[in-house]
Design an enzyme around this catalytic site. Structure first.
Site, PDB file in Angstrom:
ATOM      1  N   GLY A   7       0.840  -1.203   0.000  1.00 48.93           N
ATOM      2  CA  GLY A   7       0.000   0.000   0.000  1.00 48.93           C
ATOM      3  C   GLY A   7       0.870   1.245   0.000  1.00 48.93           C
ATOM      4  O   GLY A   7       1.326   1.688   1.056  1.00 48.93           O
ATOM      5  N   ALA A  10      -0.189   7.708   0.933  1.00 49.09           N
ATOM      6  CA  ALA A  10       0.585   8.726   1.646  1.00 49.09           C
ATOM      7  C   ALA A  10       1.360   8.123   2.827  1.00 49.09           C
ATOM      8  O   ALA A  10       2.581   8.311   2.939  1.00 49.09           O
ATOM      9  CB  ALA A  10      -0.338   9.849   2.114  1.00 49.09           C
ATOM     10  N   GLY A  12       1.981   4.867   3.574  1.00 49.88           N
ATOM     11  CA  GLY A  12       2.896   3.802   3.126  1.00 49.88           C
ATOM     12  C   GLY A  12       4.161   4.398   2.520  1.00 49.88           C
ATOM     13  O   GLY A  12       5.272   3.956   2.813  1.00 49.88           O
ATOM     14  N   LYS A 182      -8.567   7.000  18.390  1.00 54.88           N
ATOM     15  CA  LYS A 182      -8.401   7.567  17.036  1.00 54.88           C
ATOM     16  C   LYS A 182      -9.716   7.428  16.264  1.00 54.88           C
ATOM     17  O   LYS A 182     -10.102   8.323  15.499  1.00 54.88           O
ATOM     18  CB  LYS A 182      -7.251   6.859  16.321  1.00 54.88           C
ATOM     19  CG  LYS A 182      -7.007   7.405  14.927  1.00 54.88           C
ATOM     20  CD  LYS A 182      -5.569   7.276  14.473  1.00 54.88           C
ATOM     21  CE  LYS A 182      -5.300   8.193  13.284  1.00 54.88           C
ATOM     22  NZ  LYS A 182      -5.280   7.511  12.018  1.00 54.88           N
ATOM     23  N   ASN A 186     -11.706  10.340  14.268  1.00 53.15           N
ATOM     24  CA  ASN A 186     -12.019  10.196  12.842  1.00 53.15           C
ATOM     25  C   ASN A 186     -13.526  10.197  12.578  1.00 53.15           C
ATOM     26  O   ASN A 186     -13.978  10.708  11.557  1.00 53.15           O
ATOM     27  CB  ASN A 186     -11.417   8.901  12.278  1.00 53.15           C
ATOM     28  CG  ASN A 186      -9.919   8.999  12.075  1.00 53.15           C
ATOM     29  OD1 ASN A 186      -9.185   8.076  12.386  1.00 53.15           O
ATOM     30  ND2 ASN A 186      -9.440  10.106  11.557  1.00 53.15           N
ATOM     31  N   ASN A 190     -13.839  13.468  10.300  1.00 51.63           N
ATOM     32  CA  ASN A 190     -13.828  13.091   8.877  1.00 51.63           C
ATOM     33  C   ASN A 190     -15.168  13.293   8.172  1.00 51.63           C
ATOM     34  O   ASN A 190     -15.217  13.996   7.156  1.00 51.63           O
ATOM     35  CB  ASN A 190     -13.300  11.658   8.710  1.00 51.63           C
ATOM     36  CG  ASN A 190     -11.838  11.541   9.104  1.00 51.63           C
ATOM     37  OD1 ASN A 190     -11.342  12.336   9.898  1.00 51.63           O
ATOM     38  ND2 ASN A 190     -11.150  10.565   8.574  1.00 51.63           N
ATOM     39  N   ASN A 200     -10.042  20.933   8.333  1.00 49.32           N
ATOM     40  CA  ASN A 200     -10.397  20.530   9.710  1.00 49.32           C
ATOM     41  C   ASN A 200     -10.720  21.698  10.640  1.00 49.32           C
ATOM     42  O   ASN A 200     -11.507  21.561  11.574  1.00 49.32           O
ATOM     43  CB  ASN A 200      -9.252  19.700  10.324  1.00 49.32           C
ATOM     44  CG  ASN A 200      -9.038  18.397   9.582  1.00 49.32           C
ATOM     45  OD1 ASN A 200      -9.862  18.009   8.765  1.00 49.32           O
ATOM     46  ND2 ASN A 200      -7.930  17.724   9.856  1.00 49.32           N
ATOM     47  N   SER A 250      -8.762  12.991   5.497  1.00 52.51           N
ATOM     48  CA  SER A 250      -8.655  11.961   4.458  1.00 52.51           C
ATOM     49  C   SER A 250     -10.015  11.715   3.797  1.00 52.51           C
ATOM     50  O   SER A 250     -10.090  11.470   2.591  1.00 52.51           O
ATOM     51  CB  SER A 250      -8.092  10.670   5.049  1.00 52.51           C
ATOM     52  OG  SER A 250      -8.812  10.324   6.212  1.00 52.51           O
ATOM     53  N   GLU A 262     -13.542   5.688   3.847  1.00 51.54           N
ATOM     54  CA  GLU A 262     -13.340   4.661   4.882  1.00 51.54           C
ATOM     55  C   GLU A 262     -14.505   4.640   5.876  1.00 51.54           C
ATOM     56  O   GLU A 262     -14.390   4.083   6.965  1.00 51.54           O
ATOM     57  CB  GLU A 262     -12.006   4.930   5.594  1.00 51.54           C
ATOM     58  CG  GLU A 262     -10.828   4.880   4.620  1.00 51.54           C
ATOM     59  CD  GLU A 262      -9.469   5.093   5.270  1.00 51.54           C
ATOM     60  OE1 GLU A 262      -8.617   4.203   5.128  1.00 51.54           O
ATOM     61  OE2 GLU A 262      -9.261   6.143   5.908  1.00 51.54           O
TER      62      GLU A 262
HETATM   63  O1  PAF Z   1      -8.092  10.947   8.664  1.00 49.98           O
HETATM   64  C1  PAF Z   1      -7.551  12.061   8.873  1.00 49.98           C
HETATM   65  O2  PAF Z   1      -7.558  12.945   8.028  1.00 49.98           O
HETATM   66  C2  PAF Z   1      -6.798  12.289  10.178  1.00 49.98           C
HETATM   67  O3  PAF Z   1      -6.782  11.100  10.902  1.00 49.98           O
HETATM   68  C3  PAF Z   1      -7.320  13.443  11.034  1.00 49.98           C
HETATM   69  C4  PAF Z   1      -6.848  13.285  12.455  1.00 49.98           C
HETATM   70  C5  PAF Z   1      -8.821  13.549  11.023  1.00 49.98           C
HETATM   71  C6  PAF Z   1      -6.684  14.740  10.616  1.00 49.98           C
HETATM   72  O4  PAF Z   1      -6.983  15.152   9.335  1.00 49.98           O
END
Ligand code: PAF
Length: 300
Positions: A7, A10, A12, A182, A186, A190, A200, A250, A262
């Site tokens: 993978g 970014a 990886g 985490k 997210n 996200n 963000n 992301s 995701e």
């Molecule tokens: O998935 C993401 O983008 C990151 O884990 C986070 C912490 C939300 C920062 O952009």
């Protein structure tokens, strides 16, 4: 020890280039992305603005029986399909280390690779792939690894080379707890940033929405044995959003580039866990459905 990375997105690419430049033996397992790097060196842009050219050899699936360590850095929804192709081929001695957003593939891994040393990790390193041959390190972060099975506990030796390469890496005996923390970050940053299509930092203008999402999640977090009050979770979310204010999450980037997100392994995972114990999460479900609806306009 030779590091094989599956993978080359970014994270990886960031791990591969940093490990290589600090003297580790690194290669990429053959994928479309990995082949691009084999034909052309990867440029690592370091935090101080300097550059480093990295030649990353690409190895074929035929060489899988010789692997000594597999670090899986694909998107979370690619983990199971990518590893399915290696069942029965990877030597039992080869540790598998997962590093992805969200949760879910761990249970599958434990069932399908029961004899391999299995580990998982979380990282807050910031990286941005400017183009297929240019990876920019955008933020120092923490990387934590922990074992998923007993055999995995014998691989704390992975920590010094990772710490040397990345600036920070440490072992955790509570890796599931770190994954959950985490996951919560997210699950709020996200989807909101993806739906508002903003960086963000926008979360500071949506405090009531963030508070409501944290509040709704709290009974599930209590059930998962987390003891802190809702306010503490809100503070963490706002702190991460502030520290990464200029960054696009992301999920925002995935939607903006019409890529699968995701969400199934972030909000989807939370919804599954909540359902198992009879907790309803209507606000999170609403975010989930909105993201799935947007995703369906380009994934079907
Ligand atoms: O998935 C993401 O983008 C990151 O884990 C986070 C912490 C939300 C920062 O952009």
């Amino acid at each position: 020890m030779q590091w094989t990375i599956l993978g080359a997105g970014a994270i990886g690419s960031l791990f591969a280039t940093h490990l290589l430049r600090t003297g580790q033996d690194v290669n990429l397992l053959d994928t479309r992305c990995a082949r691009q790097h084999a034909s052309h060196p990867m440029m690592l842009e370091l935090l101080d603005g300097s550059f480093c050219m990295c030649e990353l050899p690409c190895i074929s699936h035929q060489a899988v029986s010789d692997l000594t360590l597999l670090l899986v850095t694909t998107k979370v929804w690619q983990v199971i399909p990518a590893l399915e192709a290696l069942v029965g081929k990877l030597p039992h001695s080869c540790p598998i280390v997962l590093l992805h957003n969200g949760m879910g593939p761990e249970e599958w891994l434990l069932t399908h690779f029961p004899q391999n040393p299995l580990l998982t990790g979380v990282t807050s390193c910031g990286a941005f792939k400017k183009d297929p041959h240019h990876i920019k390190h955008t933020g120092l972060g923490e990387t934590w690894l922990g074992a998923l099975n007993e055999a995995g506990t014998h691989y704390q030796s992975l920590i010094p080379p990772l710490a040397n390469a990345l600036g920070h890496a440490a072992w955790s005996d509570q890796i599931r707890e770190r994954q959950w923390r985490k996951l919560v970050v997210n699950a709020i940053i996200n989807p909101l940033t993806a739906l508002y299509n903003q960086p963000n930092g926008m979360l500071s203008e949506h405090q009531a929405e963030v508070n409501a999402l944290c509040e709704e999640l709290h009974p599930l977090l209590i059930a998962e044995s987390f003891t802190e009050p809702v306010t503490a979770w809100c503070e963490v979310i706002f702190k991460v959003a502030e520290q990464t204010a200029q960054n696009y999450s992301s999920m925002q980037q995935d939607l903006a580039h019409q890529r699968k997100t995701e969400i199934d392994y972030i909000t989807g995972y939370l919804l599954q866990q909540a359902e198992k114990i009879g907790i309803k999460l209507p606000l999170h479900q609403d975010l989930y459905l909105k993201i799935k609806k947007l995703e369906s306009t380009f994934t079907t």
